[in-house]
Design a protein around this motif. Structure first.
Motif, PDB file in Angstrom:
ATOM      1  N   VAL A  72     -74.469 -81.908 131.913  1.00  0.00           N
ATOM      2  CA  VAL A  72     -73.778 -81.501 130.701  1.00  0.00           C
ATOM      3  C   VAL A  72     -72.315 -81.877 130.873  1.00  0.00           C
ATOM      4  N   SER A  73     -71.758 -82.562 129.893  1.00  0.00           N
ATOM      5  CA  SER A  73     -70.369 -82.990 129.961  1.00  0.00           C
ATOM      6  C   SER A  73     -69.448 -81.783 129.953  1.00  0.00           C
ATOM      7  N   GLY A  75     -66.491 -82.147 128.751  1.00  0.00           N
ATOM      8  CA  GLY A  75     -65.558 -82.494 127.697  1.00  0.00           C
ATOM      9  C   GLY A  75     -64.484 -83.469 128.136  1.00  0.00           C
ATOM     10  N   LYS A  76     -64.405 -83.769 129.417  1.00  0.00           N
ATOM     11  CA  LYS A  76     -63.392 -84.686 129.950  1.00  0.00           C
ATOM     12  C   LYS A  76     -64.028 -85.926 130.555  1.00  0.00           C
ATOM     13  N   GLY A  77     -65.301 -86.120 130.264  1.00  0.00           N
ATOM     14  CA  GLY A  77     -65.994 -87.287 130.782  1.00  0.00           C
ATOM     15  C   GLY A  77     -66.766 -87.040 132.058  1.00  0.00           C
ATOM     16  N   ALA A  78     -66.516 -85.924 132.730  1.00  0.00           N
ATOM     17  CA  ALA A  78     -67.219 -85.613 133.972  1.00  0.00           C
ATOM     18  C   ALA A  78     -68.372 -84.661 133.688  1.00  0.00           C
ATOM     19  N   GLN A  79     -69.306 -84.612 134.610  1.00  0.00           N
ATOM     20  CA  GLN A  79     -70.441 -83.702 134.477  1.00  0.00           C
ATOM     21  C   GLN A  79     -70.157 -82.401 135.189  1.00  0.00           C
ATOM     22  N   GLN A  80     -70.696 -81.327 134.633  1.00  0.00           N
ATOM     23  CA  GLN A  80     -70.621 -80.038 135.301  1.00  0.00           C
ATOM     24  C   GLN A  80     -71.677 -80.018 136.397  1.00  0.00           C
ATOM     25  N   GLY A  81     -71.449 -79.228 137.438  1.00  0.00           N
ATOM     26  CA  GLY A  81     -72.410 -79.123 138.528  1.00  0.00           C
ATOM     27  C   GLY A  81     -73.633 -78.328 138.134  1.00  0.00           C
ATOM     28  N   SER A 145     -79.332 -91.874 133.093  1.00  0.00           N
ATOM     29  CA  SER A 145     -78.558 -90.634 133.129  1.00  0.00           C
ATOM     30  C   SER A 145     -78.521 -90.025 131.734  1.00  0.00           C
ATOM     31  N   PHE A 146     -78.820 -88.743 131.666  1.00  0.00           N
ATOM     32  CA  PHE A 146     -78.821 -87.998 130.411  1.00  0.00           C
ATOM     33  C   PHE A 146     -77.733 -86.935 130.503  1.00  0.00           C
ATOM     34  N   VAL A 147     -76.729 -87.036 129.643  1.00  0.00           N
ATOM     35  CA  VAL A 147     -75.618 -86.091 129.663  1.00  0.00           C
ATOM     36  C   VAL A 147     -75.480 -85.494 128.262  1.00  0.00           C
ATOM     37  N   PRO A 149     -73.698 -83.300 125.341  1.00  0.00           N
ATOM     38  CA  PRO A 149     -72.274 -83.178 124.994  1.00  0.00           C
ATOM     39  C   PRO A 149     -71.694 -81.821 125.382  1.00  0.00           C
ATOM     40  N   SER A 150     -70.377 -81.787 125.531  1.00  0.00           N
ATOM     41  CA  SER A 150     -69.704 -80.561 125.962  1.00  0.00           C
ATOM     42  C   SER A 150     -69.846 -79.437 124.946  1.00  0.00           C
ATOM     43  N   ASN A 151     -70.086 -79.763 123.681  1.00  0.00           N
ATOM     44  CA  ASN A 151     -70.237 -78.721 122.674  1.00  0.00           C
ATOM     45  C   ASN A 151     -71.677 -78.226 122.542  1.00  0.00           C
ATOM     46  N   PHE A 152     -72.558 -78.675 123.436  1.00  0.00           N
ATOM     47  CA  PHE A 152     -73.951 -78.219 123.418  1.00  0.00           C
ATOM     48  C   PHE A 152     -74.014 -76.765 123.860  1.00  0.00           C
ATOM     49  N   ASP A 153     -74.792 -75.958 123.178  1.00  0.00           N
ATOM     50  CA  ASP A 153     -74.878 -74.521 123.450  1.00  0.00           C
ATOM     51  C   ASP A 153     -75.804 -74.260 124.638  1.00  0.00           C
ATOM     52  N   MET A 154     -75.269 -74.357 125.871  1.00  0.00           N
ATOM     53  CA  MET A 154     -76.068 -74.106 127.073  1.00  0.00           C
ATOM     54  C   MET A 154     -76.495 -72.651 127.171  1.00  0.00           C
ATOM     55  N   ALA A 155     -75.712 -71.730 126.624  1.00  0.00           N
ATOM     56  CA  ALA A 155     -76.051 -70.305 126.709  1.00  0.00           C
ATOM     57  C   ALA A 155     -77.370 -70.015 126.011  1.00  0.00           C
ATOM     58  N   SER A 156     -77.683 -70.762 124.961  1.00  0.00           N
ATOM     59  CA  SER A 156     -78.926 -70.500 124.226  1.00  0.00           C
ATOM     60  C   SER A 156     -80.160 -70.962 124.987  1.00  0.00           C
ATOM     61  N   VAL A 157     -79.997 -71.901 125.937  1.00  0.00           N
ATOM     62  CA  VAL A 157     -81.161 -72.407 126.679  1.00  0.00           C
ATOM     63  C   VAL A 157     -81.176 -71.958 128.129  1.00  0.00           C
ATOM     64  N   THR A 158     -80.124 -71.291 128.566  1.00  0.00           N
ATOM     65  CA  THR A 158     -80.048 -70.794 129.936  1.00  0.00           C
ATOM     66  C   THR A 158     -80.585 -69.377 129.973  1.00  0.00           C
ATOM     67  N   PRO A 159     -81.560 -69.105 130.849  1.00  0.00           N
ATOM     68  CA  PRO A 159     -82.089 -67.743 130.921  1.00  0.00           C
ATOM     69  C   PRO A 159     -81.024 -66.771 131.416  1.00  0.00           C
TER      70      PRO A 159
END
Length: 173
Positions: A72-73, A75-81, A145-147, A149-159
C-alpha cells in the motif's frame, strides 16, 4: 610417517570450522522459512511480513518462476511495511482466460512455480481489484508488483487487532 596421524588434526579442524559456520548461520536465521504450499497443482510460498522473512523471500525469489509483491502506497511513492489484510490472488492464462491458480494471502510476497506462458494476475483487496500481465519465460524470473493507492481504506479490510492476535496464536499452536 603415519598418514592417519595427519588426518585426525585435519578432520578436527574441518569439523570445528563447520560447527562455527553453522552456529553463525543458525543464529542469523532464527525465523522458520514460510511453508511451500500447493494450489491447483502449483507450488507457491507466501511470506515477508517480518523483516528477516522479507529478506529471505527477496533472496529466494530468483529461484521461482514468478514473484507477486503486494503493498500500500504511503502517498510519497514508497510502500508501507507489511500487508495486514487478506487479498485474493487469481492467475489466469492470458489468451484463454482459464483459471490457473486462486489463493488467499496476508503476506506482502507470493512466489509461484508457474509454467512458462502469459498470464493475467488479478489481486483483490476490499473490493478493489488490480490487474497486471505477467509473462513467465523458462529460467527467467518474472515479477509483478501490486500497490494500492494511499487513499485506499485499509481499516475497512484489516481485521481488528483482537481478531488478528487470536488468529496468530491459533496458528502458532
Amino acid at each position: 610417517m603415519n598418514p592417519s596421524r595427519l588426518r585426525r588434526p585435519l578432520a578436527a579442524l574441518v569439523l570445528s570450522g563447520t560447527a562455527a559456520f553453522l552456529g553463525a548461520f543458525g543464529s542469523a536465521h532464527a525465523f522458520s522459512n514460510p511453508p511451500i504450499q500447493v494450489a491447483q497443482g502449483i507450488e507457491y510460498m507466501c511470506g515477508g511480513a517480518a523483516r528477516d522473512e522479507a529478506a529471505f523471500m527477496e533472496m529466494v525469489s530468483p529461484r521461482w518462476a514468478a514473484t507477486i509483491a503486494l503493498g500500500v502506497s504511503d502517498g510519497k511513492g514508497a510502500q508501507q511495511g507489511g500487508f495486514p489484510a487478506q487479498a485474493a490472488v487469481e492467475i489466469r492464462q492470458r489468451y484463454t482466460g482459464q483459471l490457473v491458480m486462486d489463493v488467499q494471502t496476508r503476506s506482502p510476497y507470493m512466489l509461484a512455480r508457474l509454467n512458462p506462458g502469459a498470464y493475467d494476475v488479478n489481486v483483490t483487496l476490499g473490493g478493489l481489484t488490480l490487474t497486471q500481465s505477467l509473462v513467465v519465460i523458462a529460467g527467467v524470473p518474472a515479477r509483478a508488483s501490486f500497490v494500492w493507492p494511499s487513499n485506499f481504506d485499509m481499516a475497512s479490510v484489516t481485521p481488528p487487532l483482537a481478531q488478528t492476535l487470536a488468529q496468530s496464536s491459533a496458528t502458532a499452536r
